[in-house]
Design a protein around this motif. Structure first.
Motif, PDB file in Angstrom:
ATOM      1  N   UNK A 192       3.261  41.261 -13.763  1.00 57.34           N
ATOM      2  CA  UNK A 192       3.772  42.188 -14.753  1.00 57.34           C
ATOM      3  C   UNK A 192       2.783  42.607 -15.821  1.00 57.34           C
ATOM      4  N   UNK A 193       1.617  42.005 -15.831  1.00 58.67           N
ATOM      5  CA  UNK A 193       0.616  42.387 -16.816  1.00 58.67           C
ATOM      6  C   UNK A 193       0.062  43.770 -16.533  1.00 58.67           C
ATOM      7  N   UNK A 194      -0.708  44.270 -17.492  1.00 56.60           N
ATOM      8  CA  UNK A 194      -1.306  45.582 -17.318  1.00 56.60           C
ATOM      9  C   UNK A 194      -1.904  46.082 -18.604  1.00 56.60           C
ATOM     10  N   UNK A 195      -2.283  47.354 -18.579  1.00 56.98           N
ATOM     11  CA  UNK A 195      -2.871  48.016 -19.745  1.00 56.98           C
ATOM     12  C   UNK A 195      -1.792  48.857 -20.424  1.00 56.98           C
ATOM     13  N   UNK A 196      -1.631  48.668 -21.716  1.00 55.06           N
ATOM     14  CA  UNK A 196      -0.603  49.391 -22.458  1.00 55.06           C
ATOM     15  C   UNK A 196      -1.161  49.748 -23.831  1.00 55.06           C
ATOM     16  N   UNK A 230       5.431  48.397 -24.445  1.00 57.18           N
ATOM     17  CA  UNK A 230       6.159  47.229 -23.958  1.00 57.18           C
ATOM     18  C   UNK A 230       5.739  46.875 -22.540  1.00 57.18           C
ATOM     19  N   UNK A 231       5.899  45.630 -22.210  1.00 51.92           N
ATOM     20  CA  UNK A 231       5.724  45.125 -20.853  1.00 51.92           C
ATOM     21  C   UNK A 231       6.740  44.029 -20.620  1.00 51.92           C
ATOM     22  N   UNK A 232       7.070  43.790 -19.351  1.00 47.34           N
ATOM     23  CA  UNK A 232       7.882  42.629 -19.015  1.00 47.34           C
ATOM     24  C   UNK A 232       7.127  41.797 -17.987  1.00 47.34           C
ATOM     25  N   UNK A 233       6.854  40.575 -18.346  1.00 46.30           N
ATOM     26  CA  UNK A 233       6.213  39.635 -17.443  1.00 46.30           C
ATOM     27  C   UNK A 233       7.280  38.848 -16.687  1.00 46.30           C
ATOM     28  N   UNK A 234       6.974  38.535 -15.446  1.00 49.73           N
ATOM     29  CA  UNK A 234       7.861  37.719 -14.628  1.00 49.73           C
ATOM     30  C   UNK A 234       7.083  36.538 -14.069  1.00 49.73           C
ATOM     31  N   UNK A 235       7.781  35.455 -13.851  1.00 53.72           N
ATOM     32  CA  UNK A 235       7.178  34.273 -13.232  1.00 53.72           C
ATOM     33  C   UNK A 235       8.204  33.718 -12.253  1.00 53.72           C
ATOM     34  N   UNK A 236       7.876  33.781 -10.972  1.00 52.88           N
ATOM     35  CA  UNK A 236       8.769  33.280  -9.933  1.00 52.88           C
ATOM     36  C   UNK A 236       8.317  31.888  -9.522  1.00 52.88           C
ATOM     37  N   UNK A 237       9.253  30.960  -9.515  1.00 52.43           N
ATOM     38  CA  UNK A 237       8.949  29.576  -9.162  1.00 52.43           C
ATOM     39  C   UNK A 237       9.488  29.240  -7.783  1.00 52.43           C
ATOM     40  N   UNK A 242      11.285  35.264 -17.497  1.00 50.82           N
ATOM     41  CA  UNK A 242      10.748  36.541 -17.950  1.00 50.82           C
ATOM     42  C   UNK A 242      10.208  36.420 -19.372  1.00 50.82           C
ATOM     43  N   UNK A 243       9.291  37.289 -19.696  1.00 52.80           N
ATOM     44  CA  UNK A 243       8.846  37.439 -21.081  1.00 52.80           C
ATOM     45  C   UNK A 243       8.768  38.932 -21.365  1.00 52.80           C
ATOM     46  N   UNK A 244       9.681  39.395 -22.221  1.00 53.50           N
ATOM     47  CA  UNK A 244       9.683  40.786 -22.634  1.00 53.50           C
ATOM     48  C   UNK A 244       8.783  40.924 -23.852  1.00 53.50           C
ATOM     49  N   UNK A 245       7.808  41.799 -23.737  1.00 57.45           N
ATOM     50  CA  UNK A 245       6.839  42.012 -24.805  1.00 57.45           C
ATOM     51  C   UNK A 245       7.055  43.406 -25.375  1.00 57.45           C
ATOM     52  N   UNK A 246       7.494  43.473 -26.617  1.00 61.66           N
ATOM     53  CA  UNK A 246       7.713  44.750 -27.290  1.00 61.66           C
ATOM     54  C   UNK A 246       6.778  44.882 -28.484  1.00 61.66           C
ATOM     55  N   UNK A 247       6.614  46.107 -28.945  1.00 58.92           N
ATOM     56  CA  UNK A 247       5.779  46.382 -30.121  1.00 58.92           C
ATOM     57  C   UNK A 247       4.423  45.694 -30.001  1.00 58.92           C
ATOM     58  N   UNK A 248       3.794  45.873 -28.861  1.00 59.82           N
ATOM     59  CA  UNK A 248       2.548  45.173 -28.590  1.00 59.82           C
ATOM     60  C   UNK A 248       1.432  45.603 -29.534  1.00 59.82           C
ATOM     61  N   UNK A 249       0.590  44.626 -29.860  1.00 50.09           N
ATOM     62  CA  UNK A 249      -0.547  44.831 -30.748  1.00 50.09           C
ATOM     63  C   UNK A 249      -1.835  44.499 -29.988  1.00 50.09           C
ATOM     64  N   UNK A 274      -1.479  36.307 -15.778  1.00 45.42           N
ATOM     65  CA  UNK A 274      -1.453  37.755 -15.616  1.00 45.42           C
ATOM     66  C   UNK A 274      -2.030  38.375 -16.884  1.00 45.42           C
ATOM     67  N   UNK A 275      -2.917  39.348 -16.726  1.00 43.10           N
ATOM     68  CA  UNK A 275      -3.665  39.897 -17.850  1.00 43.10           C
ATOM     69  C   UNK A 275      -2.881  41.014 -18.535  1.00 43.10           C
ATOM     70  N   UNK A 276      -2.749  40.879 -19.842  1.00 44.44           N
ATOM     71  CA  UNK A 276      -2.163  41.922 -20.674  1.00 44.44           C
ATOM     72  C   UNK A 276      -3.260  42.465 -21.582  1.00 44.44           C
ATOM     73  N   UNK A 277      -3.476  43.767 -21.517  1.00 47.92           N
ATOM     74  CA  UNK A 277      -4.477  44.416 -22.351  1.00 47.92           C
ATOM     75  C   UNK A 277      -3.792  45.487 -23.185  1.00 47.92           C
ATOM     76  N   UNK A 278      -3.934  45.373 -24.505  1.00 45.04           N
ATOM     77  CA  UNK A 278      -3.305  46.321 -25.416  1.00 45.04           C
ATOM     78  C   UNK A 278      -4.407  47.118 -26.109  1.00 45.04           C
TER      79      UNK A 278
END
Length: 125
Positions: free
Chosen positions: A7-11, A16-23, A79-86, A119-123
């Motif tokens: 779920x990571x990416x460039x934003x 916002x992004x939503x990360x997922x982790x499946x176990x 899940x991890x919902x990421x809003x208002x990313x900095x 997973x890489x998150x780039x803001x």
């Protein structure tokens, strides 16, 4: 046991992004789950944690109230919902699991037994 984060990416900042982790390979509801992150040149940092029953959550001050952790025990997914990313949220985000009573959250990285690959998150600013 395997944890697969995605779920990571460039934003852009403010996005916002939503990360997922499946176990797999574990009785998911018996495990407390956490998210951690590591930015370039910085130490591993706690982000959020959730109990096996999902009744309890805990967040780092730096991400409150922008991030939300949740889990779906039927799907073995946290899940991890990421809003208002900095820009300072830029990091590799890791999920982690440790077996605990269903109402317990774990915030200490060294107590976790299993880790995902990140997973890489780039803001961008």
């Amino acid at each position: 046991v395997q944890l697969q984060a995605s779920g990571g990416g460039l934003v852009q900042a403010g996005g916002s992004l939503r990360l997922s982790c499946v176990a797999s390979g574990l009785t998911f509801s018996s495990y407390a789950m956490g998210w951690f992150r590591q930015a370039p040149g910085k130490e591993h940092e706690f982000v959020a944690a959730i109990s096996g029953s999902a009744d309890s959550t805990y967040y780092a001050d730096s991400v409150k109230p922008r991030f939300t952790i949740a889990r779906d025990n039927a799907k073995n997914t946290v899940y991890l919902q990421l809003n208002s990313l900095k820009p300072e949220d830029t990091a590799v985000y890791y999920c982690a699991a440790v077996q605990r009573p269903s109402n317990i959250v774990v915030v200490t990285a060294s107590w976790y037994k299993y880790w995902g690959q990140g997973t890489l998150v780039t803001v961008s600013s």
